[in-house]
Design a protein around this motif. Structure first.
Motif, short mmCIF file in Angstrom:
data_model
loop_
_atom_site.label_atom_id
_atom_site.label_comp_id
_atom_site.label_asym_id
_atom_site.label_seq_id
_atom_site.Cartn_x
_atom_site.Cartn_y
_atom_site.Cartn_z
N PRO A 76 -35.65 -38.43 16.39
CA PRO A 76 -35.50 -37.07 16.92
C PRO A 76 -35.17 -37.04 18.41
CG PRO A 76 -37.39 -37.18 15.47
CD PRO A 76 -36.88 -38.60 15.64
N GLU A 77 -35.69 -37.99 19.18
CA GLU A 77 -35.38 -38.05 20.62
C GLU A 77 -33.88 -38.20 20.83
OE1 GLU A 77 -37.50 -37.95 23.34
OE2 GLU A 77 -39.18 -37.57 22.03
N TYR A 78 -33.26 -39.04 20.03
CA TYR A 78 -31.82 -39.25 20.15
C TYR A 78 -31.07 -37.98 19.72
CZ TYR A 78 -27.09 -40.71 19.16
OH TYR A 78 -25.73 -40.78 19.13
N ASN A 79 -31.49 -37.38 18.63
CA ASN A 79 -30.81 -36.20 18.11
C ASN A 79 -30.80 -35.06 19.13
OD1 ASN A 79 -30.70 -37.70 15.79
ND2 ASN A 79 -31.69 -36.21 14.49
N ILE A 80 -31.93 -34.80 19.77
CA ILE A 80 -32.00 -33.67 20.70
C ILE A 80 -31.13 -33.95 21.93
CG2 ILE A 80 -34.08 -34.35 21.99
CD1 ILE A 80 -33.30 -30.78 20.84
N GLU A 81 -31.08 -35.19 22.37
CA GLU A 81 -30.21 -35.53 23.50
C GLU A 81 -28.74 -35.42 23.11
OE1 GLU A 81 -31.37 -39.24 25.29
OE2 GLU A 81 -33.44 -38.55 25.53
N ALA A 82 -28.41 -35.89 21.91
CA ALA A 82 -27.02 -35.78 21.44
C ALA A 82 -26.63 -34.31 21.29
CB ALA A 82 -26.87 -36.52 20.11
N LEU A 83 -27.55 -33.50 20.78
CA LEU A 83 -27.26 -32.08 20.62
C LEU A 83 -27.11 -31.39 21.97
CD1 LEU A 83 -26.78 -29.62 18.89
CD2 LEU A 83 -29.27 -29.33 18.72
N ALA A 84 -27.96 -31.74 22.92
CA ALA A 84 -27.85 -31.15 24.27
C ALA A 84 -26.50 -31.50 24.89
CB ALA A 84 -29.00 -31.63 25.14
N ASP A 85 -26.08 -32.73 24.76
CA ASP A 85 -24.77 -33.14 25.29
C ASP A 85 -23.63 -32.38 24.60
OD1 ASP A 85 -25.96 -34.96 27.00
OD2 ASP A 85 -25.57 -36.70 25.72
N ALA A 86 -23.70 -32.28 23.29
CA ALA A 86 -22.65 -31.58 22.54
C ALA A 86 -22.63 -30.09 22.88
CB ALA A 86 -22.86 -31.78 21.04
N ALA A 87 -23.80 -29.49 23.02
CA ALA A 87 -23.88 -28.06 23.36
C ALA A 87 -23.31 -27.81 24.75
CB ALA A 87 -25.33 -27.57 23.28
N LEU A 88 -23.59 -28.69 25.68
CA LEU A 88 -23.05 -28.55 27.03
C LEU A 88 -21.53 -28.65 27.01
CD1 LEU A 88 -23.54 -28.17 30.04
CD2 LEU A 88 -23.85 -30.65 30.22
N LYS A 89 -21.00 -29.63 26.27
CA LYS A 89 -19.55 -29.78 26.15
C LYS A 89 -18.92 -28.54 25.51
CE LYS A 89 -19.58 -34.79 26.02
NZ LYS A 89 -19.53 -35.98 25.19
N TRP A 90 -19.57 -28.03 24.47
CA TRP A 90 -19.07 -26.82 23.81
C TRP A 90 -19.04 -25.65 24.78
CZ3 TRP A 90 -21.15 -22.00 22.89
CH2 TRP A 90 -20.44 -21.18 22.00
N THR A 91 -20.10 -25.50 25.55
CA THR A 91 -20.19 -24.41 26.51
C THR A 91 -19.11 -24.54 27.58
OG1 THR A 91 -22.58 -24.28 26.14
CG2 THR A 91 -21.76 -23.24 28.12
N GLN A 92 -18.89 -25.76 28.06
CA GLN A 92 -17.86 -26.00 29.08
C GLN A 92 -16.46 -25.71 28.53
OE1 GLN A 92 -18.97 -30.02 30.05
NE2 GLN A 92 -20.22 -29.37 31.81
N GLN A 93 -16.19 -26.14 27.30
CA GLN A 93 -14.89 -25.88 26.71
C GLN A 93 -14.67 -24.39 26.50
OE1 GLN A 93 -15.04 -28.26 23.16
NE2 GLN A 93 -14.20 -30.07 24.17
N ARG A 94 -15.69 -23.71 26.10
CA ARG A 94 -15.62 -22.26 25.90
C ARG A 94 -15.35 -21.53 27.22
NH1 ARG A 94 -20.53 -18.61 23.96
NH2 ARG A 94 -19.46 -16.64 23.94
N ALA A 95 -15.95 -22.03 28.29
CA ALA A 95 -15.76 -21.41 29.60
C ALA A 95 -14.32 -21.59 30.09
CB ALA A 95 -16.74 -22.00 30.61
N LYS A 96 -13.68 -22.70 29.70
CA LYS A 96 -12.30 -22.96 30.10
C LYS A 96 -11.33 -22.05 29.36
CE LYS A 96 -12.97 -27.79 31.35
NZ LYS A 96 -12.63 -29.18 31.02
#
Length: 122
Positions: free
Chosen positions: A101-121
């Motif tokens: 679960p520690e890995y999953n939450i970090e991977a999800l946080a990274d993916a969510a940040l990338k999604w948010t950044q792409q959406r902002a662009k």
């Protein structure tokens, strides 16, 4: 000398610790997500934080660190991101049985940040 606590005392300490985490979560939202904080009615701040804790626990996230990461993700993607079809990628990460679960939450946080950044662009 050994100190023994009763079950009632242990439960009281646990409630104090839980309330501290909820208060810290509210302060975190106010500091790092002020528009989201302002959008919530004042009496809904704690309710929202309790919902985050409950939802995080449903995916196996119970440490304070993981709960705060889950909080950030819920604010970035929306409260019901885990059920929306457009966020199937997020659910796949959350429910991946292979990593910890520690890995999953970090991977999800990274993916969510990338999604948010792409959406902002745009």
């Amino acid at each position: 000398m050994t100190i023994q606590l009763t079950q009632t005392q242990i439960e009281a300490f646990d409630q104090i610790a839980q309330q501290r985490v909820l208060n810290d979560m509210c302060a975190h939202i106010k500091t790092f997500f002020p528009s989201h904080y302002a959008d919530l009615a004042p009496d809904n701040h704690l309710r929202f934080c309790k919902d985050v804790v409950k939802k995080a626990a449903s995916f196996g996230y119970e440490t304070e660190r993981n709960i705060f990461m889950f909080l950030n993700i819920m604010i970035m993607l929306g409260e019901d991101f885990d059920t929306k079809p457009e966020f199937q990628w997020a659910r796949d990460i959350l429910t991946d049985p292979i990593p910890e679960p520690e890995y999953n939450i970090e991977a999800l946080a990274d993916a969510a940040l990338k999604w948010t950044q792409q959406r902002a662009k745009g």
